[in-house]
Design a protein around this motif. Structure first.
Motif, PDB file in Angstrom:
ATOM      1  N   ARG A  58       0.844  -1.152  -0.053  1.00 19.75           N
ATOM      2  CA  ARG A  58      -0.112  -0.015  -0.013  1.00 19.75           C
ATOM      3  C   ARG A  58       0.797   1.209   0.096  1.00 19.75           C
ATOM      4  O   ARG A  58       1.915   1.201   0.636  1.00 19.75           O
ATOM      5  N   GLY A  59       0.411   2.195  -0.628  1.00 21.33           N
ATOM      6  CA  GLY A  59       0.900   3.562  -0.634  1.00 21.33           C
ATOM      7  C   GLY A  59      -0.040   4.761  -0.275  1.00 21.33           C
ATOM      8  O   GLY A  59      -1.275   4.444  -0.904  1.00 21.33           O
ATOM      9  N   GLU A  60       0.273   5.772   0.196  1.00 26.06           N
ATOM     10  CA  GLU A  60      -0.669   6.714   0.518  1.00 26.06           C
ATOM     11  C   GLU A  60      -0.176   8.008   0.228  1.00 26.06           C
ATOM     12  O   GLU A  60       1.221   8.262   0.389  1.00 26.06           O
ATOM     13  N   ARG A  78       4.617   5.352  -4.529  1.00 20.74           N
ATOM     14  CA  ARG A  78       5.014   4.858  -3.281  1.00 20.74           C
ATOM     15  C   ARG A  78       4.668   3.472  -3.368  1.00 20.74           C
ATOM     16  O   ARG A  78       5.473   2.776  -2.933  1.00 20.74           O
ATOM     17  N   ALA A  79       3.507   3.131  -3.820  1.00 23.60           N
ATOM     18  CA  ALA A  79       3.389   1.625  -3.779  1.00 23.60           C
ATOM     19  C   ALA A  79       4.092   0.852  -4.930  1.00 23.60           C
ATOM     20  O   ALA A  79       4.600  -0.123  -4.443  1.00 23.60           O
ATOM     21  N   LEU A  80       4.466   1.601  -5.903  1.00 25.05           N
ATOM     22  CA  LEU A  80       5.326   0.827  -6.728  1.00 25.05           C
ATOM     23  C   LEU A  80       6.591   0.934  -6.453  1.00 25.05           C
ATOM     24  O   LEU A  80       7.374   0.057  -6.687  1.00 25.05           O
ATOM     25  N   LYS A  81       6.991   1.864  -5.656  1.00 23.70           N
ATOM     26  CA  LYS A  81       8.542   1.797  -5.284  1.00 23.70           C
ATOM     27  C   LYS A  81       8.752   0.575  -4.137  1.00 23.70           C
ATOM     28  O   LYS A  81       9.623  -0.214  -4.315  1.00 23.70           O
ATOM     29  N   LYS A  82       7.651   0.256  -3.559  1.00 24.18           N
ATOM     30  CA  LYS A  82       7.557  -0.670  -2.480  1.00 24.18           C
ATOM     31  C   LYS A  82       7.650  -2.016  -3.461  1.00 24.18           C
ATOM     32  O   LYS A  82       8.245  -3.028  -3.159  1.00 24.18           O
ATOM     33  N   LEU A  83       6.839  -2.031  -4.507  1.00 27.00           N
ATOM     34  CA  LEU A  83       6.719  -3.287  -5.382  1.00 27.00           C
ATOM     35  C   LEU A  83       8.232  -3.463  -5.952  1.00 27.00           C
ATOM     36  O   LEU A  83       8.341  -4.764  -6.027  1.00 27.00           O
ATOM     37  N   LYS A  84       8.851  -2.434  -6.372  1.00 25.02           N
ATOM     38  CA  LYS A  84      10.178  -2.560  -6.875  1.00 25.02           C
ATOM     39  C   LYS A  84      10.782  -3.255  -6.071  1.00 25.02           C
ATOM     40  O   LYS A  84      11.886  -4.134  -6.499  1.00 25.02           O
TER      41      LYS A  84
END
Length: 203
Positions: free
Chosen positions: A139-141, A187-193
């Motif tokens: 999750r990104g917020e 932000r969610a995609l950064k975590k996914l990367k």
């Protein structure tokens, strides 16, 4: 390095462009629903949370293609109206609602509400489902305020109303480059990367 193929389970061309742009320097080759002959596929999103709906989309497309699939479910939570529209953000003004209709409804519900009570956030749940059965959900917020009128020509959805405090401008005024660095989806995609780098290897 050979790129891994990832199907993005969305029919929203703006989301597809945004995800593709954020992941362009990553070791993934993005395929759209059209690329895998699933354009127009209707997926019933009957989850109760962003995470559940993201998983529903990713699992459905992975099962139909047998390919690694990424899906997001995102929306706007406005504190003054009990975190609405939430998971119903895309259809806030009814099924088939346009961005303009949704924004108009939101402004109507916040009519007369002072700026200090117009807090809210964009939320994005990102799900990645692999053919081997593995699943990642993150999750990104992004916190902000809801404006009194639409401003800016960039972006989509509620972007013209969502004011980012650091800049005192809406996402639609800031443009994609700045938005993608700080948005809920970014932000969610950064975590996914980071999670994919651990699982798949790569840069």
């Amino acid at each position: 390095m050979e790129k891994n193929i990832a199907v993005v389970a969305t029919g929203n061309k703006h989301k597809l462009e945004e995800i593709g742009k954020i992941l362009e320097d990553f070791f993934l080759q993005i395929k759209s629903m059209k690329d895998v002959d699933l354009e127009g596929l209707h997926i019933v999103e009957d989850g109760k949370t962003f995470e559940e709906n993201a998983l529903i989309k990713a699992r459905t497309v992975m099962e139909k293609t047998g390919m690694f699939t990424i899906a997001d479910d995102s929306g706007l939570e406005v504190d003054y109206i009990d975190k609405q529209p939430g998971i119903y953000s895309a259809r806030f003004a009814g099924e088939g609602a346009t961005d303009e209709m949704n924004n108009k409804k939101l402004l109507g519900l916040l009519e007369g509400v002072p700026q200090e009570k117009r807090s809210g956030r964009f939320v994005c749940a990102m799900a990645a489902v692999f053919p081997d059965g593995d699943e990642i959900v993150l999750r990104g917020e992004c916190e902000g305020k809801i404006g009194f009128e639409e401003k800016g020509k960039s972006g989509f959805g509620y972007d013209p109303l969502f004011i980012v405090p650091q800049y005192d401008k809406t996402f639609a005024e800031l443009g994609p480059e700045i938005k993608n660095q700080m948005s809920h989806r970014g932000r969610a995609l950064k975590k996914l990367k980071e999670a994919l780098t651990k699982k798949l290897g790569g840069k």
